[in-house]
Design an enzyme around this catalytic site. Structure first.
Site, PDB file in Angstrom:
ATOM      1  N   SER A   1       0.848  -1.183   0.000  1.00 11.95           N
ATOM      2  CA  SER A   1       0.000   0.000   0.000  1.00 11.95           C
ATOM      3  C   SER A   1       0.891   1.243   0.000  1.00 11.95           C
ATOM      4  O   SER A   1       1.777   1.373   0.846  1.00 11.95           O
ATOM      5  CB  SER A   1      -0.913  -0.007   1.229  1.00 11.95           C
ATOM      6  OG  SER A   1      -1.726   1.134   1.261  1.00 11.95           O
TER       7      SER A   1
ATOM      8  N   GLU B   1     -11.630   0.569  -3.282  1.00 14.50           N
ATOM      9  CA  GLU B   1     -11.890   0.229  -1.884  1.00 14.50           C
ATOM     10  C   GLU B   1     -12.519   1.395  -1.120  1.00 14.50           C
ATOM     11  O   GLU B   1     -12.006   2.512  -1.147  1.00 14.50           O
ATOM     12  CB  GLU B   1     -10.571  -0.182  -1.222  1.00 14.50           C
ATOM     13  CG  GLU B   1     -10.704  -0.738   0.177  1.00 14.50           C
ATOM     14  CD  GLU B   1      -9.352  -1.155   0.749  1.00 14.50           C
ATOM     15  OE1 GLU B   1      -9.306  -1.447   1.957  1.00 14.50           O
ATOM     16  OE2 GLU B   1      -8.353  -1.187  -0.002  1.00 14.50           O
TER      17      GLU B   1
ATOM     18  N   LYS C   1     -10.016  -7.303   8.112  1.00 16.37           N
ATOM     19  CA  LYS C   1      -8.960  -6.985   9.068  1.00 16.37           C
ATOM     20  C   LYS C   1      -9.380  -7.558  10.423  1.00 16.37           C
ATOM     21  O   LYS C   1     -10.358  -7.077  11.015  1.00 16.37           O
ATOM     22  CB  LYS C   1      -8.758  -5.471   9.182  1.00 16.37           C
ATOM     23  CG  LYS C   1      -8.258  -4.816   7.902  1.00 16.37           C
ATOM     24  CD  LYS C   1      -8.191  -3.304   8.048  1.00 16.37           C
ATOM     25  CE  LYS C   1      -7.699  -2.650   6.762  1.00 16.37           C
ATOM     26  NZ  LYS C   1      -7.767  -1.170   6.833  1.00 16.37           N
TER      27      LYS C   1
ATOM     28  N   ASP D   1     -14.265  -2.035   3.281  1.00 11.91           N
ATOM     29  CA  ASP D   1     -13.262  -2.144   4.340  1.00 11.91           C
ATOM     30  C   ASP D   1     -13.888  -1.680   5.654  1.00 11.91           C
ATOM     31  O   ASP D   1     -14.405  -2.467   6.439  1.00 11.91           O
ATOM     32  CB  ASP D   1     -12.036  -1.312   3.968  1.00 11.91           C
ATOM     33  CG  ASP D   1     -10.947  -1.318   5.033  1.00 11.91           C
ATOM     34  OD1 ASP D   1     -11.110  -1.961   6.086  1.00 11.91           O
ATOM     35  OD2 ASP D   1      -9.913  -0.651   4.826  1.00 11.91           O
TER      36      ASP D   1
ATOM     37  N   LYS E   1      -1.285  -0.932  -4.376  1.00 15.85           N
ATOM     38  CA  LYS E   1      -2.480  -0.194  -3.986  1.00 15.85           C
ATOM     39  C   LYS E   1      -2.097   1.254  -3.716  1.00 15.85           C
ATOM     40  O   LYS E   1      -1.159   1.522  -2.963  1.00 15.85           O
ATOM     41  CB  LYS E   1      -3.120  -0.803  -2.731  1.00 15.85           C
ATOM     42  CG  LYS E   1      -4.398  -0.072  -2.310  1.00 15.85           C
ATOM     43  CD  LYS E   1      -5.113  -0.781  -1.173  1.00 15.85           C
ATOM     44  CE  LYS E   1      -4.630  -0.331   0.186  1.00 15.85           C
ATOM     45  NZ  LYS E   1      -5.462  -0.873   1.281  1.00 15.85           N
ATOM     46  N   LEU E   2      -2.846   2.175  -4.304  1.00 15.42           N
ATOM     47  CA  LEU E   2      -2.612   3.600  -4.075  1.00 15.42           C
ATOM     48  C   LEU E   2      -3.707   4.165  -3.191  1.00 15.42           C
ATOM     49  O   LEU E   2      -4.901   3.947  -3.418  1.00 15.42           O
ATOM     50  CB  LEU E   2      -2.603   4.381  -5.394  1.00 15.42           C
ATOM     51  CG  LEU E   2      -1.579   4.004  -6.463  1.00 15.42           C
ATOM     52  CD1 LEU E   2      -1.588   5.058  -7.569  1.00 15.42           C
ATOM     53  CD2 LEU E   2      -0.189   3.837  -5.886  1.00 15.42           C
TER      54      LEU E   2
ATOM     55  N   ASN F   1     -10.529   5.241   1.543  1.00 16.24           N
ATOM     56  CA  ASN F   1     -10.731   5.478   2.976  1.00 16.24           C
ATOM     57  C   ASN F   1     -11.898   6.434   3.251  1.00 16.24           C
ATOM     58  O   ASN F   1     -11.769   7.394   4.016  1.00 16.24           O
ATOM     59  CB  ASN F   1      -9.460   6.006   3.637  1.00 16.24           C
ATOM     60  CG  ASN F   1      -8.369   4.949   3.742  1.00 16.24           C
ATOM     61  OD1 ASN F   1      -7.304   5.109   3.154  1.00 16.24           O
ATOM     62  ND2 ASN F   1      -8.617   3.869   4.461  1.00 16.24           N
TER      63      ASN F   1
ATOM     64  N   ASP G   1      -7.576   2.894  -2.917  1.00 14.50           N
ATOM     65  CA  ASP G   1      -8.221   2.890  -1.603  1.00 14.50           C
ATOM     66  C   ASP G   1      -8.551   4.320  -1.210  1.00 14.50           C
ATOM     67  O   ASP G   1      -7.666   5.151  -1.020  1.00 14.50           O
ATOM     68  CB  ASP G   1      -7.288   2.256  -0.573  1.00 14.50           C
ATOM     69  CG  ASP G   1      -7.919   2.146   0.810  1.00 14.50           C
ATOM     70  OD1 ASP G   1      -9.115   2.464   0.946  1.00 14.50           O
ATOM     71  OD2 ASP G   1      -7.218   1.731   1.749  1.00 14.50           O
TER      72      ASP G   1
END
Length: 381
Positions: free
Chosen positions: A137, A216, A265, A241, A163-164, A193, A191
């Site tokens: 990541s 994501e 996770k 996520d 993954k960026l 977030n 991703d």
């Protein structure tokens, strides 16, 4: 003989990262974490909490977890006639929410229990592989040149997926630059977030041109319906996520069609048994999963590797070699070999904590002994 609680030590650590890690929410130069050491019948169980110093990614935070441990949860589990992972899981049903807290408590108890039994965590979970493929990541970079240099270096090391981290205004251009530089065969994902809103759907449809493995968590965690609608209008697979905090939320997300892929996770979903349950649920419905990370030390990394060795984990995880994040860790380093990390085979987590390294990184330690435990409140007896 009954497994008896002897003491718990709540260690707060501050570990420097080799490079700053920037996401849509924050930039970290150090990893601040809570590590729980729980002694049961002379055996130390260890677990790492995913909480941050402030409630940014999750509602829980380090100070709050530490307070609940000392005032509520340790008295509850210390009063159990037999301290086992099954008994603790049942006990923690009386604590609403708090999956990060539950994960660290259940993880430490399980580690001690498996050590006494001589069983590796991977065997307990049902792992089918001795090594797992891993990706890397990459945080938001200051410029395209720095980004491409980073990607080139990680690919040279053997990482199988890039993954960026992205945010509005720093998304399509860096992704396009990486795709142009390294070709269509590169396994590439993004991703967010939770950085986007439903007003950005038209913009997110432009991600389809990039051939990404997945996008994501584009929307806030609670917006499952928004994710479900997004899956209907873009070709890029949508991965959840932060929305998945346990088996129940995973079941709801799948029922709504909110996810094509799920990032599991264990520290976020309540612990390893809950993570395995989500894996089993997704596998039964043909939904692929992979194991994400939260800049773990070697303690959390060891557990993630055991989980990622289950058969339903079909994408490379965000586990990465130790040196990706830390010049020095509190366990022996995990080394990348041909794009894979080896699953620990020792009892429990399969790693030993370097107590001297732990001492150097520790900011504070709170010890709670069996003799000092207050009586649990009547509601939790």
């Amino acid at each position: 003989m009954a497994a008896a609680f002897e003491f718990a030590r709540i260690h707060r650590l501050r570990m420097p990262l080799v490079t700053p890690f920037r996401t849509s929410m924050a930039t970290e130069t150090h990893r601040e974490l809570l590590l729980l050491q729980l002694r049961v019948d002379g055996v130390d169980g260890w677990a790492e909490c995913a909480a941050d110093p402030e409630p940014l990614y999750y509602a829980e935070y380090i100070g709050g977890v530490a307070d609940l441990l000392t005032t509520r949860v340790l008295p509850m589990i210390g009063a159990l006639p037999r301290l086992t992972s099954a008994a603790v899981a049942q006990c923690l049903t009386g604590v609403p929410g708090n999956p990060l807290l539950k994960a660290v408590v259940s993880g430490a108890v399980l580690d001690a229990e498996l050590k006494r039994a001589g069983m590796p965590l991977a065997d307990f979970l049902g792992a089918t592989r001795s090594e797992v493929p891993v990706g890397v990541s990459i945080g938001i970079q200051p410029d395209t040149g720095t980004l491409l240099t980073s990607v080139e270096g990680y690919l040279a090391e053997g990482y199988q997926r890039i993954k960026l981290k992205i945010r509005p205004g720093a998304d399509l251009e860096p992704l396009r630059a990486v795709r142009r530089a390294f070709g269509d065969d590169l396994a590439l994902q993004a991703d967010a977030n939770q950085a986007y809103t439903t007003a950005d759907v038209t913009h997110l449809r432009r991600f389809d041109e990039l051939g990404l493995q997945m996008l994501e968590q584009p929307f806030p965690a609670e917006q499952l319906l928004a994710h479900a609608r997004l899956t209907q209008v873009i070709d890029t697979p949508v991965c959840l996520d932060e929305s998945v905090t346990g088996p129940d939320s995973a079941a709801t997300a799948l029922a709504l069609g909110a996810a094509s892929i799920v990032n599991i996770k264990p520290a976020r979903v309540g612990g390893y048994p809950a993570a395995r349950a989500i894996h089993d649920l997704c596998r039964s419905q043909g939904v692929p999963v992979w194991c994400g990370g939260v800049l773990e030390s070697g303690v959390g990394r060891a557990g993630n590797l055991a989980l990622a060795a289950l058969p339903g984990f079909t994408f490379p995880g965000d586990i990465s070699a130790t040196r990706r994040y830390f010049a020095e860790d509190i366990t022996a380093p995990f080394e990348l070999t041909d794009g894979h990390l080896t699953v620990p085979t020792g009892p429990g987590l399969g790693v030993s904590v370097d107590l001297e390294a732990l001492r150097r990184f520790t900011v504070s330690t709170t010890e709670v002994t069996a003799s000092s435990l207050p009586a649990p409140s009547p509601a939790h007896q």
